[in-house]
Write an enzyme that holds these catalytic residues in place. Structure first.
Site, mmCIF file in Angstrom:
data_model
loop_
_atom_site.group_PDB
_atom_site.id
_atom_site.type_symbol
_atom_site.label_atom_id
_atom_site.label_comp_id
_atom_site.label_asym_id
_atom_site.label_seq_id
_atom_site.Cartn_x
_atom_site.Cartn_y
_atom_site.Cartn_z
ATOM 1 N N ARG A 119 -5.911 -2.298 4.483
ATOM 2 C CA ARG A 119 -6.601 -3.271 3.355
ATOM 3 C C ARG A 119 -7.660 -3.823 4.289
ATOM 4 O O ARG A 119 -7.432 -4.321 5.140
ATOM 5 C CB ARG A 119 -5.641 -4.207 2.931
ATOM 6 C CG ARG A 119 -6.281 -5.488 2.254
ATOM 7 C CD ARG A 119 -5.435 -6.413 1.542
ATOM 8 N NE ARG A 119 -4.692 -5.909 0.311
ATOM 9 C CZ ARG A 119 -4.309 -6.511 -0.650
ATOM 10 N NH1 ARG A 119 -4.069 -7.932 -0.585
ATOM 11 N NH2 ARG A 119 -3.629 -6.126 -1.635
ATOM 12 N N HIS A 146 -8.918 -0.693 -5.754
ATOM 13 C CA HIS A 146 -7.323 -1.028 -5.745
ATOM 14 C C HIS A 146 -6.621 0.081 -6.300
ATOM 15 O O HIS A 146 -5.889 -0.295 -7.234
ATOM 16 C CB HIS A 146 -7.205 -2.431 -6.212
ATOM 17 C CG HIS A 146 -5.949 -3.198 -5.589
ATOM 18 N ND1 HIS A 146 -5.129 -2.585 -4.628
ATOM 19 C CD2 HIS A 146 -5.587 -4.403 -5.686
ATOM 20 C CE1 HIS A 146 -4.061 -3.158 -4.381
ATOM 21 N NE2 HIS A 146 -4.068 -4.332 -5.046
ATOM 22 N N GLN A 149 -2.685 -0.613 -7.219
ATOM 23 C CA GLN A 149 -2.582 -1.255 -8.347
ATOM 24 C C GLN A 149 -2.670 -0.848 -9.470
ATOM 25 O O GLN A 149 -1.859 -0.698 -10.532
ATOM 26 C CB GLN A 149 -3.895 -2.471 -8.273
ATOM 27 C CG GLN A 149 -3.233 -3.765 -9.405
ATOM 28 C CD GLN A 149 -2.364 -4.539 -8.822
ATOM 29 O OE1 GLN A 149 -2.453 -5.184 -7.717
ATOM 30 N NE2 GLN A 149 -1.433 -4.834 -9.747
ATOM 31 N N CYS A 281 -2.861 -8.637 -12.034
ATOM 32 C CA CYS A 281 -2.628 -7.943 -10.844
ATOM 33 C C CYS A 281 -2.147 -8.921 -9.751
ATOM 34 O O CYS A 281 -1.156 -8.683 -8.889
ATOM 35 C CB CYS A 281 -3.856 -7.247 -10.285
ATOM 36 S SG CYS A 281 -4.926 -8.354 -9.066
ATOM 37 N N ARG A 309 5.040 -2.128 -7.874
ATOM 38 C CA ARG A 309 4.180 -1.933 -6.830
ATOM 39 C C ARG A 309 5.329 -0.936 -5.835
ATOM 40 O O ARG A 309 4.595 0.039 -4.904
ATOM 41 C CB ARG A 309 3.453 -3.091 -5.993
ATOM 42 C CG ARG A 309 2.833 -4.023 -7.069
ATOM 43 C CD ARG A 309 1.512 -3.119 -7.224
ATOM 44 N NE ARG A 309 0.838 -2.822 -5.798
ATOM 45 C CZ ARG A 309 -0.090 -3.720 -5.240
ATOM 46 N NH1 ARG A 309 -0.322 -4.887 -5.587
ATOM 47 N NH2 ARG A 309 -0.587 -3.279 -4.146
HETATM 48 N N1 CP Z 1 -2.160 -7.554 -6.350
HETATM 49 C C1 CP Z 1 -2.094 -7.542 -4.995
HETATM 50 O O1 CP Z 1 -2.547 -6.697 -4.292
HETATM 51 O O2 CP Z 1 -1.388 -8.481 -4.541
HETATM 52 P P1 CP Z 1 -1.609 -9.014 -2.939
HETATM 53 O O3 CP Z 1 -2.950 -9.431 -2.685
HETATM 54 O O4 CP Z 1 -0.574 -10.160 -2.567
HETATM 55 O O5 CP Z 1 -1.185 -7.802 -2.046
#
Ligand code: CP
Length: 326
Positions: A119, A146, A149, A281, A309
């Site tokens: 990330r 993303h 997601q 999300c 997820r």
């Molecule tokens: N939606 C999502 O990626 O959540 P986080 O930022 O908590 O990982």
């Protein structure tokens, strides 16, 4: 970076995107749908108490430069469920590109772990890790995309609606990284995608260009509305996200003023079809982009998507990593 047939050219090295999940646009419709199928099977196995241990003894690195609840937790739990181990890497200690070159970090990590979940801010960082390392790189969110997601959304939507084809997702808010990956998903699998946003907050032209062929091939629509009530009229699901994404907090107050008419609330839902559902999300800023009433109401599928997820990301690993020899 130039997309050439099935390969990226990055630097002087060809990157085979099928070995990674850098952007959903690098994966075919068949591969995305197969991943969703695998995710559904893995979810069923967990519910039946018969989890696969496909990655027994393998280790996956987790490199997160931005905060996370869902992604970091579900990757770790999912890796554990598949018999592997997750190692959390500390970005401050590693000093990627500062203490040590990206090339050397990628080469060393490739000797120790079987895949790397990243990330970060810049999409280019993931491409550089893929270029210099020899292990699968998985995008756990960048400023641009993303993909995990979007795959989790596809699984949730299929579970709820039975099909993706011809259905309409209306993203209400900023044309951000989540919107970009949902647009890609829609273009690949035959959904319509609607963006409702204030003028000036549309998606990058590159995303519209790279998804145009998919919408054309399926005969589906990509549309942008500046009036959210118009945007929701034919939607099967409304998609919410924070108005100010991680790392883009400058000018937050001014931005929120633009977005106030784009709040997902009961009044906006009254303009949508009666069957229209809602997802987000997460994390949600209740009282900003979505109200308590919608979050706590019976049309909200955000927690179903969040649950997925776990399974969708296991399915991504399933596609990218070799099973452990037994
Ligand atoms: N939606 C999502 O990626 O959540 P986080 O930022 O908590 O990982």
């Amino acid at each position: 970076m130039v997309l050439r047939e099935a390969f990226f050219v990055f630097g002087d090295k060809m990157i085979d995107p099928k070995r990674h999940l850098l952007r959903l646009n690098d994966w075919s419709e068949e591969r995305i749908l197969e991943t969703v199928d695998i995710a559904m099977r893995l979810k069923k196995e967990i519910h039946e108490g018969k989890p696969s241990t496909r990655f027994h003894g393998q280790t996956i690195g987790m490199f997160f430069e931005k905060p996370s609840l869902r992604t970091i937790t579900t990757f770790q739990v999912g890796i554990h469920q598949l018999g592997g181990a997750a190692v959390i890497l500390d970005p401050t200690s590693i000093g990627l590109g500062k203490r040590e070159s990206i090339k050397d970090v990628a080469r060393c990590l490739s000797r120790w772990v079987n895949a790397l979940v990243v990330r970060s801010f810049k999409q280019e960082l993931l491409e550089q890790l893929a270029e210099h390392g020899s292990i699968p790189i998985i995008n756990a969110l960048t400023d641009d995309y993303h993909p995990c997601q979007a795959i989790s959304f596809a699984q949730m939507f299929l579970e709820q609606f039975g099909t993706l084809r011809g259905k309409t997702v209306a993203f209400i808010g900023d044309g951000n990284n989540v919107a970009n990956s949902l647009t890609t998903l829609a273009s690949k699998v035959g959904m319509n995608f609607t963006l409702a946003c204030p003028k000036g907050f549309e998606q990058p032209k590159a995303v519209i260009d790279e998804t145009a062929e998919g919408f054309k091939r399926h005969g589906t629509k990509y549309r942008v509305f500046n009036d959210p009530k118009e945007a929701v009229k034919d939607a099967d699901i409304l998609y919410g996200d924070v108005w100010v994404s991680m790392g883009q907090e400058g000018g937050k107050d001014a931005k929120q003023a633009y977005f106030l008419p784009f709040q997902i609330n009961d009044e906006l839902l009254s303009y949508a079809p009666a069957h229209c559902m809602v997802t987000h999300c997460l994390p949600a800023h209740r009282g900003e982009e979505i109200t308590d009433s919608v979050m706590d109401g019976n049309r909200n599928l955000s927690y179903e998507e969040a649950e997925n997820r776990l399974h969708a990301q296991k399915a991504v690993l399933w596609q990218l990593m070799s099973p452990t020899d037994k």
